[in-house]
Design a protein around this motif. Sequence first.
Motif, PDB file in Angstrom:
ATOM      1  N   PHE A 163     165.753 -44.863  11.180  1.00 39.35           N
ATOM      2  CA  PHE A 163     165.816 -46.224  11.705  1.00 39.35           C
ATOM      3  C   PHE A 163     166.731 -47.099  10.851  1.00 39.35           C
ATOM      4  O   PHE A 163     166.766 -46.983   9.628  1.00 39.35           O
ATOM      5  N   ASN A 164     167.455 -47.977  11.505  1.00 40.72           N
ATOM      6  CA  ASN A 164     168.371 -48.880  10.820  1.00 40.72           C
ATOM      7  C   ASN A 164     167.649 -50.179  10.445  1.00 40.72           C
ATOM      8  O   ASN A 164     167.837 -51.221  11.066  1.00 40.72           O
ATOM      9  N   GLY A 165     166.808 -50.095   9.423  1.00 41.14           N
ATOM     10  CA  GLY A 165     166.073 -51.272   8.964  1.00 41.14           C
ATOM     11  C   GLY A 165     165.791 -51.150   7.484  1.00 41.14           C
ATOM     12  O   GLY A 165     165.422 -50.071   6.996  1.00 41.14           O
ATOM     13  N   SER A 166     165.948 -52.223   6.759  1.00 41.56           N
ATOM     14  CA  SER A 166     165.855 -52.166   5.303  1.00 41.56           C
ATOM     15  C   SER A 166     164.424 -52.047   4.782  1.00 41.56           C
ATOM     16  O   SER A 166     164.112 -51.146   3.986  1.00 41.56           O
ATOM     17  N   ALA A 167     163.543 -52.928   5.206  1.00 42.01           N
ATOM     18  CA  ALA A 167     162.198 -52.990   4.618  1.00 42.01           C
ATOM     19  C   ALA A 167     161.439 -51.673   4.773  1.00 42.01           C
ATOM     20  O   ALA A 167     160.876 -51.149   3.807  1.00 42.01           O
ATOM     21  N   HIS A 168     161.425 -51.122   5.992  1.00 41.15           N
ATOM     22  CA  HIS A 168     160.664 -49.898   6.245  1.00 41.15           C
ATOM     23  C   HIS A 168     161.210 -48.723   5.460  1.00 41.15           C
ATOM     24  O   HIS A 168     160.454 -47.935   4.883  1.00 41.15           O
ATOM     25  N   ASN A 169     162.528 -48.583   5.435  1.00 40.63           N
ATOM     26  CA  ASN A 169     163.115 -47.421   4.770  1.00 40.63           C
ATOM     27  C   ASN A 169     162.873 -47.431   3.271  1.00 40.63           C
ATOM     28  O   ASN A 169     162.621 -46.373   2.675  1.00 40.63           O
ATOM     29  N   PHE A 170     162.938 -48.583   2.639  1.00 44.36           N
ATOM     30  CA  PHE A 170     162.640 -48.646   1.216  1.00 44.36           C
ATOM     31  C   PHE A 170     161.179 -48.259   0.959  1.00 44.36           C
ATOM     32  O   PHE A 170     160.866 -47.574  -0.017  1.00 44.36           O
ATOM     33  N   SER A 171     160.288 -48.682   1.847  1.00 47.31           N
ATOM     34  CA  SER A 171     158.877 -48.355   1.670  1.00 47.31           C
ATOM     35  C   SER A 171     158.620 -46.869   1.871  1.00 47.31           C
ATOM     36  O   SER A 171     157.846 -46.257   1.130  1.00 47.31           O
ATOM     37  N   VAL A 172     159.263 -46.270   2.878  1.00 44.78           N
ATOM     38  CA  VAL A 172     159.100 -44.834   3.122  1.00 44.78           C
ATOM     39  C   VAL A 172     159.609 -44.041   1.922  1.00 44.78           C
ATOM     40  O   VAL A 172     158.944 -43.110   1.441  1.00 44.78           O
ATOM     41  N   GLU A 318     158.573 -57.224  -1.850  1.00 48.88           N
ATOM     42  CA  GLU A 318     158.849 -58.011  -3.053  1.00 48.88           C
ATOM     43  C   GLU A 318     160.071 -58.914  -2.904  1.00 48.88           C
ATOM     44  O   GLU A 318     160.081 -60.040  -3.387  1.00 48.88           O
ATOM     45  N   ASN A 319     161.093 -58.436  -2.198  1.00 48.16           N
ATOM     46  CA  ASN A 319     162.312 -59.234  -2.029  1.00 48.16           C
ATOM     47  C   ASN A 319     163.054 -58.709  -0.809  1.00 48.16           C
ATOM     48  O   ASN A 319     163.867 -57.788  -0.909  1.00 48.16           O
ATOM     49  N   ALA A 320     162.781 -59.304   0.348  1.00 50.75           N
ATOM     50  CA  ALA A 320     163.367 -58.827   1.600  1.00 50.75           C
ATOM     51  C   ALA A 320     164.884 -58.944   1.596  1.00 50.75           C
ATOM     52  O   ALA A 320     165.590 -58.064   2.108  1.00 50.75           O
ATOM     53  N   ALA A 321     165.398 -60.021   1.010  1.00 53.46           N
ATOM     54  CA  ALA A 321     166.852 -60.225   0.989  1.00 53.46           C
ATOM     55  C   ALA A 321     167.540 -59.142   0.167  1.00 53.46           C
ATOM     56  O   ALA A 321     168.595 -58.627   0.555  1.00 53.46           O
ATOM     57  N   GLU A 322     166.942 -58.789  -0.970  1.00 50.57           N
ATOM     58  CA  GLU A 322     167.541 -57.750  -1.805  1.00 50.57           C
ATOM     59  C   GLU A 322     167.536 -56.407  -1.079  1.00 50.57           C
ATOM     60  O   GLU A 322     168.530 -55.668  -1.111  1.00 50.57           O
ATOM     61  N   ARG A 323     166.424 -56.095  -0.427  1.00 45.20           N
ATOM     62  CA  ARG A 323     166.359 -54.842   0.329  1.00 45.20           C
ATOM     63  C   ARG A 323     167.422 -54.831   1.427  1.00 45.20           C
ATOM     64  O   ARG A 323     168.083 -53.806   1.654  1.00 45.20           O
ATOM     65  N   ALA A 324     167.586 -55.944   2.113  1.00 43.93           N
ATOM     66  CA  ALA A 324     168.572 -56.012   3.197  1.00 43.93           C
ATOM     67  C   ALA A 324     169.989 -55.826   2.659  1.00 43.93           C
ATOM     68  O   ALA A 324     170.810 -55.122   3.265  1.00 43.93           O
ATOM     69  N   ASN A 325     170.302 -56.459   1.536  1.00 40.61           N
ATOM     70  CA  ASN A 325     171.634 -56.343   0.956  1.00 40.61           C
ATOM     71  C   ASN A 325     171.919 -54.911   0.500  1.00 40.61           C
ATOM     72  O   ASN A 325     173.010 -54.374   0.742  1.00 40.61           O
ATOM     73  N   LEU A 326     170.942 -54.307  -0.136  1.00 42.94           N
ATOM     74  CA  LEU A 326     171.123 -52.933  -0.597  1.00 42.94           C
ATOM     75  C   LEU A 326     171.234 -51.978   0.589  1.00 42.94           C
ATOM     76  O   LEU A 326     172.035 -51.034   0.571  1.00 42.94           O
ATOM     77  N   TRP A 327     170.442 -52.230   1.612  1.00 43.52           N
ATOM     78  CA  TRP A 327     170.485 -51.376   2.789  1.00 43.52           C
ATOM     79  C   TRP A 327     171.852 -51.441   3.472  1.00 43.52           C
ATOM     80  O   TRP A 327     172.385 -50.423   3.922  1.00 43.52           O
ATOM     81  N   ALA A 328     172.426 -52.632   3.538  1.00 37.87           N
ATOM     82  CA  ALA A 328     173.753 -52.780   4.150  1.00 37.87           C
ATOM     83  C   ALA A 328     174.783 -51.932   3.404  1.00 37.87           C
ATOM     84  O   ALA A 328     175.678 -51.326   4.015  1.00 37.87           O
ATOM     85  N   ARG A 329     174.656 -51.888   2.102  1.00 37.70           N
ATOM     86  CA  ARG A 329     175.578 -51.074   1.305  1.00 37.70           C
ATOM     87  C   ARG A 329     175.341 -49.582   1.527  1.00 37.70           C
ATOM     88  O   ARG A 329     176.276 -48.788   1.600  1.00 37.70           O
ATOM     89  N   ILE A 330     174.069 -49.200   1.637  1.00 37.26           N
ATOM     90  CA  ILE A 330     173.739 -47.789   1.880  1.00 37.26           C
ATOM     91  C   ILE A 330     174.305 -47.335   3.221  1.00 37.26           C
ATOM     92  O   ILE A 330     174.972 -46.305   3.329  1.00 37.26           O
ATOM     93  N   VAL A 331     174.019 -48.111   4.266  1.00 36.08           N
ATOM     94  CA  VAL A 331     174.499 -47.758   5.601  1.00 36.08           C
ATOM     95  C   VAL A 331     176.021 -47.826   5.667  1.00 36.08           C
ATOM     96  O   VAL A 331     176.663 -47.021   6.336  1.00 36.08           O
ATOM     97  N   GLY A 332     176.608 -48.762   4.952  1.00 36.92           N
ATOM     98  CA  GLY A 332     178.056 -48.912   4.959  1.00 36.92           C
ATOM     99  C   GLY A 332     178.790 -47.695   4.444  1.00 36.92           C
ATOM    100  O   GLY A 332     179.947 -47.449   4.804  1.00 36.92           O
ATOM    101  N   GLY A 333     178.109 -46.891   3.614  1.00 33.86           N
ATOM    102  CA  GLY A 333     178.736 -45.695   3.087  1.00 33.86           C
ATOM    103  C   GLY A 333     178.608 -44.495   3.990  1.00 33.86           C
ATOM    104  O   GLY A 333     179.134 -43.422   3.688  1.00 33.86           O
TER     105      GLY A 333
END
Length: 336
Positions: A163-172, A318-333
């Motif tokens: 799934f293309n979503g930051s919060a869930h993937n970090f938790s999984v 803990e920090n939704a914005a940080e997860r979203a920013n990191l996720w964008a970088r992960i998916v971007g690669g």
Amino acid sequence: MPLHRALSIATLSLLALSAHAAEVLRVLAWPGYAEPEQVRQFEAKFNARVELTLVGADDELWLRASKNHGQNYDVLALNTAILQTFIDQGLAVPIQRTQIPNLKKQLPRFHKITALSRDGQLYAVPYTYSEMGLIYNRKLVKTPPKSMSEMWNPQYRDKVLAFNGSAHNFSVAAMQLGYPNPFRLSPQQIANTTRKLVDLRQNVFKFYNTPEEVVDLYRTNSIALIYANYGGQQIALLKKAGADIGYVIPNEGALAWLDCWAILPGAKNLNLAHAWINFTLGKEMSQQLVNQQGLNNTTQESVNNADNHKIIWLEPVENAAERANLWARIVGGHKK
């Protein structure tokens, strides 16, 4: 007829039409939450016009709903974790229980969820829920997976849909690393989890957004595993398409979401917004969640006995914005 009289009559006619024009209700929701037939029923019953906008990720939901401080929509569907942020930011207004008589149709446990209220005020009404387990292709995966860690298995390189979503993937990923609280990660745990997700990227054919997209990808590609962000909804769609699939809730448990209706500060007609929420708890809307979408509603017991497994309800991170920013970088690669 004198021209001035004709103009006067025309003006009065336009005013009368305007007075009886259908009011607009702007709804922000997920696929399958408001099907055309039910929308038409609501529009006819309340002389209203529903403008429905669908989203495919929590990040998109937040961007759309928070823009212009919640003035762009009237009602939205969101999970209990992100609800807390909406309340904190003043993006949810209190709901009047007396205007939603269908609350009495809900199972008692949905009236005991503390995350829905704050300072004695109700801010959201439960609508649907599902656990997020693992779907597997019976033709490619002969033994049912026991853990979500199978998504990292090298034998499934380029055969996983995530799934293309930051919060869930970090938790999984945090659960795979053995962290006790996947919703509250330390800076070091965030760094480790980020690396874990980068590793997952090697196996992922594509990060999807909607359940319909999964069906299309499954039909045309060799997909072994699918992270079921939409739970039973995806299972129903895939089986309807003829897919030979199985579904498991991993031994370590599965994250689960509870989506609710909330009202935004931009709601132009609070009575109509309440009427929508009440209508969705009625028989037509509740049954279509089960019969057409494969989801659970809040007026009857789970359709797949998920409550008998280890379910981990989503919590604020803990920090939704940080997860979203990191996720964008992960998916971007990702190259797909």
